[in-house]
Design a protein around this motif. Structure first.
Motif, mmCIF file in Angstrom:
data_model
loop_
_atom_site.group_PDB
_atom_site.id
_atom_site.type_symbol
_atom_site.label_atom_id
_atom_site.label_comp_id
_atom_site.label_asym_id
_atom_site.label_seq_id
_atom_site.Cartn_x
_atom_site.Cartn_y
_atom_site.Cartn_z
ATOM 1 N N GLN A 88 39.898 -22.561 -72.774
ATOM 2 C CA GLN A 88 38.558 -21.957 -72.689
ATOM 3 C C GLN A 88 37.741 -22.556 -71.545
ATOM 4 O O GLN A 88 36.540 -22.731 -71.660
ATOM 5 C CB GLN A 88 37.802 -22.168 -74.009
ATOM 6 C CG GLN A 88 38.452 -21.498 -75.206
ATOM 7 C CD GLN A 88 37.593 -21.645 -76.443
ATOM 8 O OE1 GLN A 88 36.959 -22.680 -76.665
ATOM 9 N NE2 GLN A 88 37.556 -20.608 -77.256
ATOM 10 N N PHE A 89 38.393 -22.888 -70.461
ATOM 11 C CA PHE A 89 37.736 -23.452 -69.269
ATOM 12 C C PHE A 89 37.077 -24.802 -69.548
ATOM 13 O O PHE A 89 36.130 -25.188 -68.874
ATOM 14 C CB PHE A 89 36.671 -22.500 -68.704
ATOM 15 C CG PHE A 89 37.155 -21.156 -68.238
ATOM 16 C CD1 PHE A 89 37.816 -21.025 -67.027
ATOM 17 C CD2 PHE A 89 36.931 -20.011 -68.994
ATOM 18 C CE1 PHE A 89 38.235 -19.782 -66.579
ATOM 19 C CE2 PHE A 89 37.350 -18.760 -68.555
ATOM 20 C CZ PHE A 89 37.996 -18.641 -67.346
ATOM 21 N N GLU A 110 41.824 -22.334 -68.022
ATOM 22 C CA GLU A 110 41.491 -21.098 -68.728
ATOM 23 C C GLU A 110 42.093 -21.103 -70.138
ATOM 24 O O GLU A 110 41.462 -20.658 -71.088
ATOM 25 C CB GLU A 110 42.015 -19.914 -67.913
ATOM 26 C CG GLU A 110 41.357 -18.630 -68.289
ATOM 27 C CD GLU A 110 41.524 -17.539 -67.228
ATOM 28 O OE1 GLU A 110 41.643 -17.864 -66.035
ATOM 29 O OE2 GLU A 110 41.529 -16.376 -67.628
ATOM 30 N N THR A 115 31.159 -19.474 -67.417
ATOM 31 C CA THR A 115 32.192 -19.004 -68.367
ATOM 32 C C THR A 115 31.640 -18.571 -69.719
ATOM 33 O O THR A 115 32.302 -17.844 -70.453
ATOM 34 C CB THR A 115 33.268 -20.083 -68.621
ATOM 35 O OG1 THR A 115 32.697 -21.145 -69.387
ATOM 36 C CG2 THR A 115 33.832 -20.624 -67.324
ATOM 37 N N ASN A 158 39.305 -13.121 -65.163
ATOM 38 C CA ASN A 158 40.337 -13.490 -64.197
ATOM 39 C C ASN A 158 40.837 -12.176 -63.594
ATOM 40 O O ASN A 158 41.262 -11.281 -64.325
ATOM 41 C CB ASN A 158 41.462 -14.227 -64.931
ATOM 42 C CG ASN A 158 42.586 -14.644 -63.997
ATOM 43 O OD1 ASN A 158 42.979 -13.884 -63.122
ATOM 44 N ND2 ASN A 158 43.095 -15.831 -64.191
ATOM 45 N N ASN A 173 38.532 -15.570 -60.141
ATOM 46 C CA ASN A 173 37.598 -14.925 -61.071
ATOM 47 C C ASN A 173 36.414 -14.296 -60.342
ATOM 48 O O ASN A 173 36.112 -14.659 -59.216
ATOM 49 C CB ASN A 173 37.057 -15.968 -62.059
ATOM 50 C CG ASN A 173 38.146 -16.551 -62.931
ATOM 51 O OD1 ASN A 173 39.033 -17.257 -62.445
ATOM 52 N ND2 ASN A 173 38.126 -16.243 -64.205
#
Ligand code: PMP
Ligand code: GLU
Length: 392
Positions: free
Chosen positions: A149-150, A146, A177, A328, A367
């Protein structure tokens, strides 16, 4: 009945299942708001619908087409690539199929032998893993952190690579995402894949749905060597609000396309003929209806993102593309006494009538996914319901 082990070990698509459950409750007369499905809420643009109507009226839509798609549609895709990918392709590099989903299936069936490994950055769209398993391959998950930015890095991919690694799945902008890999990140990943002889499956289906000045660079556009190593997946479902028409396409090396066409020829024969005529108009006609829809998504994102970030315990990175928010909810779960995100999602549905998708199916157990491909009033109401759920 003794069902096959293959089907018994398959998971149901969690996105489709969440949507079906919401619809079932609505049919029972319950007040349910559904942000489950990644499906634009706009009707397909009028010019596209007209093209299909004409094809039906003229009798052109009555017959099979060549398995890989109508020559005119393949020509439109060749032209589209020159415009949006910036490189030339030949029509024997194109397969049109029954949705991008079936293109993916034909790809895995064409390249995976039992035991072959496929690297999947998490969070990932739900269908990759099960399609790989159907082809008797092994999904290997690589965590997109995460704080990054994933997104995954070359070092992480290298650490996950074995002698059996055959394919890397790369979906940018990402479902769920909404994050986009930069050209620099993609070049590093692409060069690594070429050096290690790993095929890249580039799922570009959200490539034009980008917002607030963010840009999408197709990995296949970065070098000739990367292009030869890549199969591009795209389609008209998301860009032109045509989910129901079931037209997707794959672009890659002729040998691979021919193999995938063999799979398609033995399973679907060809994608629906009238829908192919509609897709020609989508790709070659005015792009104004698309731009109007893109702007509506952008406005919804910019309105709903700050509201979601205010919900207690919901921490969310602002997406750059696609049409999902992927907060999240670890803190929100703790506040409400949950440890399992699927149970948490279920409680939101039961207590305040808001249907979301659990992150569990995307390989992200902290999430939940909200789709903002729905009208603004419903989105605002959804936030109210979340606030109420967290307060009660
Ligand atoms: N890839 C991704 C990442 C998706 O979200 C979807 C949506 N269903 C697909 C592929 C398949 O799209 P379709 O089959 O509707 O063309
Ligand atoms: N891709 C969309 C989603 O993720 C449609 C449903 C599906 O095909 O999984 O919601």
């Amino acid at each position: 009945m003794k069902l096959s082990n293959r089907v018994l070990q398959m998971e149901e698509s969690v996105t489709l299942a969440a949507n079906a459950r919401a619809k079932e409750l609505m049919a029972q007369g319950k007040d349910i708001l559904s942000l489950t499905l990644g499906e634009p809420d706009f009707p397909t643009p009028e010019n596209i619908r007209q093209a299909a109507i004409e094809a039906i009226r003229d009798g052109k839509a009555s017959f099979y087409t060549v398995t890989s798609g109508l020559p005119e549609l393949k020509a439109a895709i060749v032209n589209y690539f020159a415009n949006y990918y910036g490189y030339g392709i030949e029509s024997n590099q194109v397969l049109v199929a029954t949705g991008a989903k079936f293109c993916l299936y034909s790809f895995f069936m064409s390249v995976i032998d039992p035991g072959d490994e496929v690297l999947i950055p998490t969070p990932y769209w739900v269908s990759y893993a099960d399609q790989i398993k159907m082809a008797e391959g092994r999904p290997v998950f690589v965590e997109g952190k995460e704080e990054n930015q994933f997104k995954v890095t070359v070092d992480q991919l290298e650490a996950a690579r074995t002698a059996k690694t055959k394919v890397l799945v790369l979906n940018t902008p990402s479902n769920p995402t909404g994050m986009i890999y930069t050209a620099e990140e993609l070049l590093a990943i692409g060069n690594w894949a070429v050096a290690q002889d790993i095929l890249i499956l580039a799922d570009d289906i959200y490539g034009r749905l980008v917002y607030n000045g963010h840009e999408f660079t197709p990995i296949s556009s970065l070098s000739e060597a990367i292009r030869k190593q890549t199969l591009v997946i795209n389609g008209v479902s998301k860009t032109y609000s045509m989910t129901g028409w079931r037209i997707g396409y794959a672009v890659g090396e002729p040998e691979l396309i021919q193999a995938m066409s063999k799979v398609a020829g033995q399973t679907t024969s060809n994608p629906t003929t009238a829908a192919q005529y509609a897709a020609i108009e989508a790709l070659t006609g005015s792009q104004e209806p698309f731009e109007t829809m893109r702007q509506a998504f952008e406005e919804r994102l910019n309105t709903i993102y700050p509201l979601l970030a205010e919900v207690p315990g919901f921490e969310v990175v602002k997406p750059q593309g696609a049409f999902y928010l992927f907060p999240n909810v670890e803190k929100a779960m703790a506040i409400k006494g949950y440890t399992d995100v699927t149970a948490f999602t279920q409680a939101i549905l039961e207590e305040v009538g808001l249907a979301l998708v659990t992150g569990a199916g995307f390989g992200a157990p902290k999430n939940v996914r909200l789709s903002y491909a729905t009208d603004m009033a419903s989105l605002k109401e959804a936030i109210k319901r979340l606030q109420k759920f967290m307060k009660d």
